[in-house]
Design a protein around this motif. Structure first.
Motif, mmCIF file in Angstrom:
data_model
loop_
_atom_site.group_PDB
_atom_site.id
_atom_site.type_symbol
_atom_site.label_atom_id
_atom_site.label_comp_id
_atom_site.label_asym_id
_atom_site.label_seq_id
_atom_site.Cartn_x
_atom_site.Cartn_y
_atom_site.Cartn_z
ATOM 1 N N LYS A 23 0.907 -1.199 0.043
ATOM 2 C CA LYS A 23 0.026 -0.043 0.165
ATOM 3 C C LYS A 23 0.872 1.310 -0.058
ATOM 4 O O LYS A 23 0.456 2.226 -0.461
ATOM 5 C CB LYS A 23 -0.982 -0.099 1.201
ATOM 6 C CG LYS A 23 -1.884 1.337 1.294
ATOM 7 C CD LYS A 23 -2.794 1.113 2.715
ATOM 8 C CE LYS A 23 -3.495 2.296 2.555
ATOM 9 N NZ LYS A 23 -4.360 2.263 3.914
ATOM 10 N N LEU A 24 2.018 1.105 0.904
ATOM 11 C CA LEU A 24 3.064 2.229 0.677
ATOM 12 C C LEU A 24 3.552 2.800 -0.700
ATOM 13 O O LEU A 24 3.513 3.962 -0.857
ATOM 14 C CB LEU A 24 4.069 2.198 1.862
ATOM 15 C CG LEU A 24 4.859 3.191 2.208
ATOM 16 C CD1 LEU A 24 4.391 4.552 2.742
ATOM 17 C CD2 LEU A 24 6.061 2.804 3.208
ATOM 18 N N ASN A 25 3.853 1.500 -1.135
ATOM 19 C CA ASN A 25 4.560 1.753 -2.583
ATOM 20 C C ASN A 25 3.287 2.340 -3.790
ATOM 21 O O ASN A 25 3.707 3.088 -4.443
ATOM 22 C CB ASN A 25 5.022 0.395 -3.086
ATOM 23 C CG ASN A 25 6.406 -0.003 -2.321
ATOM 24 O OD1 ASN A 25 7.133 1.031 -1.916
ATOM 25 N ND2 ASN A 25 6.521 -1.233 -2.158
ATOM 26 N N ASP A 26 2.176 1.730 -3.580
ATOM 27 C CA ASP A 26 1.086 2.208 -4.421
ATOM 28 C C ASP A 26 0.854 3.844 -4.106
ATOM 29 O O ASP A 26 0.598 4.458 -5.110
ATOM 30 C CB ASP A 26 -0.531 1.633 -3.949
ATOM 31 C CG ASP A 26 -0.145 -0.070 -4.657
ATOM 32 O OD1 ASP A 26 0.904 -0.356 -5.397
ATOM 33 O OD2 ASP A 26 -0.973 -0.998 -4.073
ATOM 34 N N ILE A 27 0.750 4.148 -2.750
ATOM 35 C CA ILE A 27 0.788 5.566 -2.653
ATOM 36 C C ILE A 27 1.662 6.485 -3.253
ATOM 37 O O ILE A 27 1.578 7.525 -3.746
ATOM 38 C CB ILE A 27 0.443 6.012 -0.984
ATOM 39 C CG1 ILE A 27 -1.019 5.342 -0.514
ATOM 40 C CG2 ILE A 27 0.360 7.380 -0.874
ATOM 41 C CD1 ILE A 27 -1.133 5.008 1.006
ATOM 42 N N GLY A 28 2.795 5.896 -2.858
ATOM 43 C CA GLY A 28 4.024 6.729 -3.405
ATOM 44 C C GLY A 28 4.100 6.871 -4.911
ATOM 45 O O GLY A 28 4.404 7.984 -5.427
ATOM 46 N N GLU A 29 3.700 5.593 -5.739
ATOM 47 C CA GLU A 29 3.495 5.835 -7.039
ATOM 48 C C GLU A 29 2.463 6.896 -7.514
ATOM 49 O O GLU A 29 2.660 7.683 -8.502
ATOM 50 C CB GLU A 29 2.991 4.638 -7.611
ATOM 51 C CG GLU A 29 4.313 3.429 -7.748
ATOM 52 C CD GLU A 29 5.103 3.883 -8.880
ATOM 53 O OE1 GLU A 29 4.872 4.355 -9.923
ATOM 54 O OE2 GLU A 29 6.472 3.841 -8.600
ATOM 55 N N GLU A 30 1.098 6.874 -6.927
ATOM 56 C CA GLU A 30 0.410 7.956 -7.288
ATOM 57 C C GLU A 30 0.799 9.339 -7.011
ATOM 58 O O GLU A 30 0.672 10.337 -7.811
ATOM 59 C CB GLU A 30 -1.064 7.715 -6.590
ATOM 60 C CG GLU A 30 -2.142 8.433 -6.778
ATOM 61 C CD GLU A 30 -3.557 7.981 -6.392
ATOM 62 O OE1 GLU A 30 -4.436 8.941 -6.620
ATOM 63 O OE2 GLU A 30 -3.483 6.827 -5.902
ATOM 64 N N LEU A 31 1.546 9.484 -5.810
ATOM 65 C CA LEU A 31 1.830 10.826 -5.716
ATOM 66 C C LEU A 31 2.999 11.327 -6.678
ATOM 67 O O LEU A 31 3.258 12.492 -6.742
ATOM 68 C CB LEU A 31 2.513 10.856 -4.200
ATOM 69 C CG LEU A 31 1.555 10.908 -2.872
ATOM 70 C CD1 LEU A 31 2.096 10.642 -1.507
ATOM 71 C CD2 LEU A 31 0.748 12.087 -2.970
ATOM 72 N N SER A 32 3.840 10.145 -7.064
ATOM 73 C CA SER A 32 4.984 10.513 -7.961
ATOM 74 C C SER A 32 4.565 11.261 -9.180
ATOM 75 O O SER A 32 4.996 11.865 -9.874
ATOM 76 C CB SER A 32 6.013 9.541 -7.932
ATOM 77 O OG SER A 32 5.246 8.569 -8.774
ATOM 78 N N ARG A 33 3.154 10.702 -9.554
ATOM 79 C CA ARG A 33 2.922 11.109 -10.989
ATOM 80 C C ARG A 33 1.606 12.205 -10.830
ATOM 81 O O ARG A 33 0.917 12.489 -11.896
ATOM 82 C CB ARG A 33 1.962 9.867 -11.556
ATOM 83 C CG ARG A 33 2.918 8.624 -11.771
ATOM 84 C CD ARG A 33 2.321 7.493 -12.568
ATOM 85 N NE ARG A 33 0.914 7.207 -12.191
ATOM 86 C CZ ARG A 33 1.029 6.323 -11.345
ATOM 87 N NH1 ARG A 33 1.979 5.485 -10.940
ATOM 88 N NH2 ARG A 33 -0.219 5.806 -10.864
ATOM 89 N N ILE A 34 1.205 12.679 -9.709
ATOM 90 C CA ILE A 34 0.185 13.556 -9.485
ATOM 91 C C ILE A 34 0.560 14.905 -10.179
ATOM 92 O O ILE A 34 1.721 15.424 -10.314
ATOM 93 C CB ILE A 34 -0.254 13.858 -8.013
ATOM 94 C CG1 ILE A 34 -1.645 14.183 -7.832
ATOM 95 C CG2 ILE A 34 0.740 15.003 -7.456
ATOM 96 C CD1 ILE A 34 -2.153 13.648 -6.398
ATOM 97 N N ASP A 35 -0.613 15.469 -10.790
ATOM 98 C CA ASP A 35 -0.208 16.797 -11.387
ATOM 99 C C ASP A 35 -0.909 17.832 -10.514
ATOM 100 O O ASP A 35 -2.225 18.037 -10.427
ATOM 101 C CB ASP A 35 -1.361 16.857 -12.689
ATOM 102 C CG ASP A 35 -1.235 18.111 -13.468
ATOM 103 O OD1 ASP A 35 -0.451 19.232 -12.906
ATOM 104 O OD2 ASP A 35 -1.597 18.348 -14.644
ATOM 105 N N LEU A 36 0.161 18.654 -9.844
ATOM 106 C CA LEU A 36 -0.301 19.789 -8.807
ATOM 107 C C LEU A 36 -1.157 20.747 -9.491
ATOM 108 O O LEU A 36 -1.639 21.470 -8.473
ATOM 109 C CB LEU A 36 1.086 20.038 -8.192
ATOM 110 C CG LEU A 36 2.102 19.229 -7.402
ATOM 111 C CD1 LEU A 36 3.134 19.746 -6.889
ATOM 112 C CD2 LEU A 36 0.916 18.469 -6.434
ATOM 113 N N ALA A 37 -0.995 20.839 -10.566
ATOM 114 C CA ALA A 37 -1.942 21.826 -11.149
ATOM 115 C C ALA A 37 -3.326 21.264 -11.293
ATOM 116 O O ALA A 37 -4.316 22.274 -11.526
ATOM 117 C CB ALA A 37 -1.400 22.602 -12.450
ATOM 118 N N GLU A 38 -3.903 20.158 -11.314
ATOM 119 C CA GLU A 38 -5.076 19.566 -11.559
ATOM 120 C C GLU A 38 -5.498 19.044 -10.151
ATOM 121 O O GLU A 38 -6.916 19.198 -9.980
ATOM 122 C CB GLU A 38 -4.999 18.597 -12.392
ATOM 123 C CG GLU A 38 -4.502 19.284 -13.868
ATOM 124 C CD GLU A 38 -5.430 20.143 -14.384
ATOM 125 O OE1 GLU A 38 -6.783 20.187 -14.102
ATOM 126 O OE2 GLU A 38 -5.119 20.799 -15.399
#
Length: 237
Positions: A76-91
């Motif tokens: 779960k920690l790795n999955d959350i990290g992956e999502e955070l790494s790809r997130i568009d902070l403008a959106e």
């Protein structure tokens, strides 16, 4: 066209040109909010003890706890990290980012505390020694008094969740027993040395709702040599 009209037109054109130039500069200097960032992968640590030899906790319980609950937290920690790494902070909305950061903190705490939990179990009874033994006597009066406080904190978490954490606080230069009602709570400024899992998955298969017996079994199974090592490392913080 009057002089006033010409001056107004020229001023308006200048402002418009300036606005375009400012926008171009702002676009060039804006942070890259859509580029994925590298995130280190967490890896589940192996169960280094022989679960058949831990007195008071069954091998089936320990294996299910380690290979199921703990391993799932690492994933779960790795999955959350992956999502955070790809997130568009403008959106992304503040609410969604807040949820992810909340879950990241809780899951990271859970992962680290589980590792400390398994690291703190021994195949044979041990007793605190050296600097840690001295610190327990200094900060709690005696080992027996530490055990009594630690156990009572555990029994206060009888709703099937939480942690009891023995930690060293570098600012105060002393030991504390902390009570965490869930994974999101962690001693600020404290370095955990020993953690007792009070979630149902840590004891229910063996003890049902009898947390007192589970706590006694855990305290008797503590691997104090590892807690001593963590204490020596924490004193250098």
């Amino acid at each position: 066209m009057t002089d006033i009209s010409r001056r107004s037109l020229a001023a308006g054109a200048g402002l418009l040109a300036g606005a375009f130039a400012f926008g171009a500069r702002a676009q060039q200097s804006a942070p890259q909010v859509t580029t994925a960032i590298p995130v280190p992968k967490a890896t589940a640590k192996p169960l280094v003890i022989n679960p058949e030899k831990v007195k008071g906790l069954s091998a089936d319980l320990l294996r299910a706890h380690h290979d199921g609950i703990y391993a799932d937290e690492v994933k779960k920690l790795n999955d959350i990290g992956e999502e955070l790494s790809r997130i568009d902070l403008a959106e992304v909305t503040p609410g969604r980012l807040g949820e992810l950061k909340r879950d990241e903190q809780a899951t990271q705490n859970s992962t680290l505390l589980h590792e400390l939990y398994f690291d703190g179990l021994a195949e044979a009874p041990t007793q605190p020694a050296g600097l840690l033994s001295q610190a327990l006597s200094r900060d709690f009066g005696s080992l027996d008094r530490w055990k009594a406080e630690f156990a009572l904190i555990g029994r206060s978490l009888d709703a099937g969740s939480g942690w009891v954490i023995l930690a060293y606080a570098p600012r105060e230069k002393r030991l504390f027993n902390y009570r965490a009602e869930n994974d999101a709570m962690s001693p600020a400024g404290g370095v955990p040395l020993l953690a007792m899992d009070m979630y149902e998955h840590a004891y229910a298969a063996d003890y049902g709702t009898d947390t007192a017996k589970y706590i006694e079994a855990f305290v008797q199974a503590i691997k104090w040599t590892n807690a001593e090592r963590h204490y020596r490392e924490a004193m250098r913080v």
